[in-house]
Design an enzyme around this catalytic site. Structure first.
Site, PDB file in Angstrom:
ATOM      1  N   GLU A  76      14.646  56.443  57.633  1.00  0.00           N
ATOM      2  CA  GLU A  76      13.448  55.664  57.881  1.00  0.00           C
ATOM      3  C   GLU A  76      12.220  56.539  58.114  1.00  0.00           C
ATOM      4  OE1 GLU A  76      13.163  52.571  57.482  1.00  0.00           O
ATOM      5  OE2 GLU A  76      11.292  52.026  58.468  1.00  0.00           O
ATOM      6  N   ASP A  77      12.397  57.627  58.824  1.00  0.00           N
ATOM      7  CA  ASP A  77      11.222  58.373  59.287  1.00  0.00           C
ATOM      8  C   ASP A  77      10.989  59.719  58.605  1.00  0.00           C
ATOM      9  OD1 ASP A  77      10.847  56.332  61.049  1.00  0.00           O
ATOM     10  OD2 ASP A  77      11.721  57.352  62.766  1.00  0.00           O
TER      11      ASP A  77
END
Ligand code: MN
Length: 726
Positions: A76-77
């Site tokens: 996600e990051d």
């Protein structure tokens, strides 16, 4: 800050043969990927996955779950991808990290309190592995522990979400410690004043009573040891602010009125010692009636077992006691994680069946009464496989059965939205309305002002709500279409008998017709499902029908005929001709048209006859069926019409009309105004109120024919108009 080597040491403590290389690899990968990212606290980002992993070591999770914890934010990051993680760590770990990524995306959706239950289900549907949920809960716990560094508005939103979704989830998974900590951390931000007040008072109390807790612990321990119970552990504690607050609220008590702020836990070796310990305690101190609960013989749904009792203690204060075995304690503390379900080298002779039945019960508790899947494979949470959860563009969650379509979605949001739905965007893309929705889809319904749902939708939708609404709307549309016609028929029939028709008259005799709705009756007459004279008889049972059935009325060229009568006039059939404007033919070919004709604009085919002539059929003609197994007779032909065309073509219409004087005149004059020639008319009275008119007419092309059909349909004496093909 937790360090990598400390984490490894913790894992090795409960799992000496753990795959250390995997843990190191996951750590290095996560550290490189997160790079210089920072937490809101200013700490390097990697501190977060390390702490999440550390929380999971308290639950004694295996090394692959710990590795997933280290990797949980990478997709996600950071630039990490599922494929890359699969390549480095295998696809099991890849799938788990992806599961966490999916749940994280759900975090972005706005939530409302009444949706909490649905959201918990959504999590379970998306997280198809228990380990995903465990890592997610640990993730949330660490975020809550460091929530102080977030903006105030975020703190509140995240706390509410934790209180509504994550704390109950931890509780239902049997992890009481985690549930309590999540609740207390959330409480602190949701209701800061109440939290602080209770916390201050608890601190006062614990300052005053430090010696008391110790003395009660000692007294309990001594009592049990002197009666020969071995390995007894006793631990006392003050309760947590949120559970005290909860009790104050539910019982409307002030803090000072709260009597059982202390809880003591007695842990013994074996099951029967629990009941013995209880007996000794009750003999020594008075028990508070109706506070005793036996969760050993009646475990809670999440598998929790314990004896609960409240006694009036040495200083006359109330004390809550929990008595249980070490194994029961582990289940109470660690819930799902207490079981060696995911650990290799399950203890020899361990009762696997029991573990799985416990697990299944836990799943049932998670599902809260919804029927769980029959079979659970290992760690697979095959839960809510019969449901999909989708979102409106504003983030409202809509729960639907499996295989639901955007139409079901639209009706689930509001009947009105379903009725006016004409299209749908799924995740921003226009998709057909028959598309089956998936978990997490965002669905935007495109609406029109006037749409009536097509009856065919009934076969597409899967929800009862949509089906019922479509049926209702279809019925209403049909009723509307036929009610004008039905009303006219009834008016006329009543007038012919010297009576006056009205809705009120009809309303009083509905029971005689076995009907419950005036409009239904009128529409039924309009659709020829009920005859107008039956309605007349119902209203005036003694009335004699004196209708004159056959009476020529030359003034409008129409006759009223009894049922079964017929009349026709017909021009002779056209001879074969040449020079017909068609492509794909030899110019000299003799051409005939099928008896019902064909007009420019129709899709047509030619059939070669035995004498070499060609018969032209519209592609819809049932007459073509007889040539299906003779493909060599079929000729591909097309119209060859231009603006200089001066030839008309035959088409046949079937018109269902009211059987009343004046009808034929109105039909023929309508047709005349459209510059259409009528070549023949045949009519049959098919029912007392209706007649079927079959007309062969000559038109320039399909457009003129369509216009004719529409004009006829608009007449109030016409029920239906259909093109007919022979
Ligand atoms: Mn995280």
């Amino acid at each position: 800050m937790m360090r990598q080597y400390e984490l490894v040491e913790r894992v090795q403590k409960y799992k000496p043969d753990a795959d250390i290389a995997l843990l190191n690899k996951a750590y290095v990968y996560a550290m490189q990927k997160h790079g210089r990212q920072k937490r809101a606290s200013g700490d390097p980002y990697i501190s977060h996955p390390l702490e999440v992993a550390a929380i999971l070591t308290e639950l004694h999770m295996d090394e692959s779950t710990i590795a997933v914890a280290l990797l949980h934010d990478t997709i996600e990051d950071t630039s990490a991808t599922r494929a890359e993680i699969d390549a480095f760590f295998g696809d099991e770990i890849g799938a788990l990290v992806e599961g966490l990524t999916k749940i994280k995306r759900l975090d972005l959706v706005s939530r409302k309190a009444q949706q909490a239950e649905n959201l918990r289900k959504l999590f379970l549907a998306v997280a198809d592995d228990v380990r995903v949920l465990l890592v997610k809960l640990a993730d949330r716990l660490h975020n809550m522990r460091t929530l102080y560094y977030m903006r105030a508005d975020k703190r509140r939103r995240i706390s509410e979400e934790t209180m509504e979704i994550y704390a109950p989830l931890a509780g239902r998974m049997g992890m009481q410690d985690m549930r309590e900590e999540l609740e207390d951390l959330s409480f602190q931000y949701i209701n800061p004043e109440a939290y602080q007040t209770i916390k201050d008072k608890l601190e006062d109390l614990s300052g005053q009573n430090k010696a008391l807790v110790k003395s009660i612990e000692d007294e309990l321990r001594a009592l049990l040891t002197e009666h020969g119970l071995e390995g007894v552990k006793v631990k006392g504690r003050l309760k947590k602010p949120f559970s005290i607050f909860n009790k104050m609220q539910s019982k409307s008590l002030s803090f000072e009125q709260m009597s059982d702020l202390y809880g003591f836990r007695i842990i013994v070796d074996e099951l029967e010692s629990c009941y013995r310990a209880l007996g000794f305690v009750h003999t020594r101190w008075r028990m508070v009636p109706e506070r005793f609960k036996d969760y050993i013989s009646n475990p809670k749904q999440n598998g929790y077992q314990s004896l609960h009792t409240t006694i009036v203690g040495p200083l006359r204060q109330r004390i809550e006691l929990q008595i249980r075995t070490r194994a029961m304690h582990d289940v109470a503390e660690y819930g799902i994680a207490a079981h060696s379900l995911y650990k290799e080298g399950r203890k020899a002779g361990g009762d696997e069946t029991n573990v799985f039945s416990w697990f299944r019960k836990t799943i049932e508790a998670l599902a809260e009464g919804d029927s769980p899947e029959e079979f659970l494979e290992h760690t697979k949470l095959e839960l809510f496989q019969d449901q999909v959860f989708c979102f409106t563009p504003k983030g409202q969650l809509i729960a639907l059965p499996k295989d639901a379509t955007p139409i079901d979605f639209a009706y689930a949001v509001h009947t009105n939205i379903g009725d006016t739905c004409v299209g749908a965007k799924v995740n921003g893309r226009m998709m057909p309305l028959v598309t089956r929705l998936n978990n997490g889809d965002e669905v935007e319904i495109i609406r029109s002002g006037v749409q009536v749902p097509p009856p065919a939708w009934e076969g597409i939708v899967v929800t009862g709500k949509a089906r019922a609404a479509i049926r209702r709307a279809t019925r209403a549309a049909i009723r509307k279409q036929y009610s004008g016609l039905g009303y006219r028929i009834l008016e006329r029939t009543f007038a012919r008998s010297g009576k006056t028709f009205s809705r009120e008259v009809l309303a009083s005799v509905l029971h005689r017709l076995g009907q419950s709705d005036v409009e239904d009756v009128i529409a039924a007459v309009g659709r020829n499902e009920l005859s107008s004279s039956d309605v007349l008889k119902a209203v005036f049972p003694d009335h004699k029908d004196e209708r004159v059935t056959i009476k020529p009325s030359p003034e409008d060229g129409w006759v009223s005929l009894p049922k079964g009568a017929g009349m026709a006039f017909r021009l002779p059939e056209g001879e074969g001709e040449t020079g017909v404007p068609l492509r794909g033919l030899n110019g000299a070919a003799i051409v005939r048209f099928s008896p019902s004709g064909a007009v420019p604009g129709d899709r047509i085919v030619g059939i070669t006859e035995d004498d070499g002539s060609i018969t032209v059929y519209p592609i819809q003609s049932p007459g073509l069926q007889q040539y299906e197994d003779q493909p060599d007779r079929w000729i591909d032909i097309r119209w060859d019409i231009d603006s200089t065309n001066d030839k008309r073509f035959l088409a046949r219409l079937g018109v269902n009309v009211l059987n009343e004087p004046g009808t034929l005149a109105r039909i023929t004059s309508t047709i005349a105004t459209l510059d259409v020639n009528i070549r023949s008319i045949r009519m049959d009275v098919i029912a007392e109120d209706f007649a079927e008119v079959e007309m062969d007419m000559e038109v320039w092309d399909l457009r003129q024919l369509t216009q004719t059909i529409n004009q006829l349909k608009a007449l109030d004496c016409v029920a239906t108009v259909k093109r007919e093909f022979a």
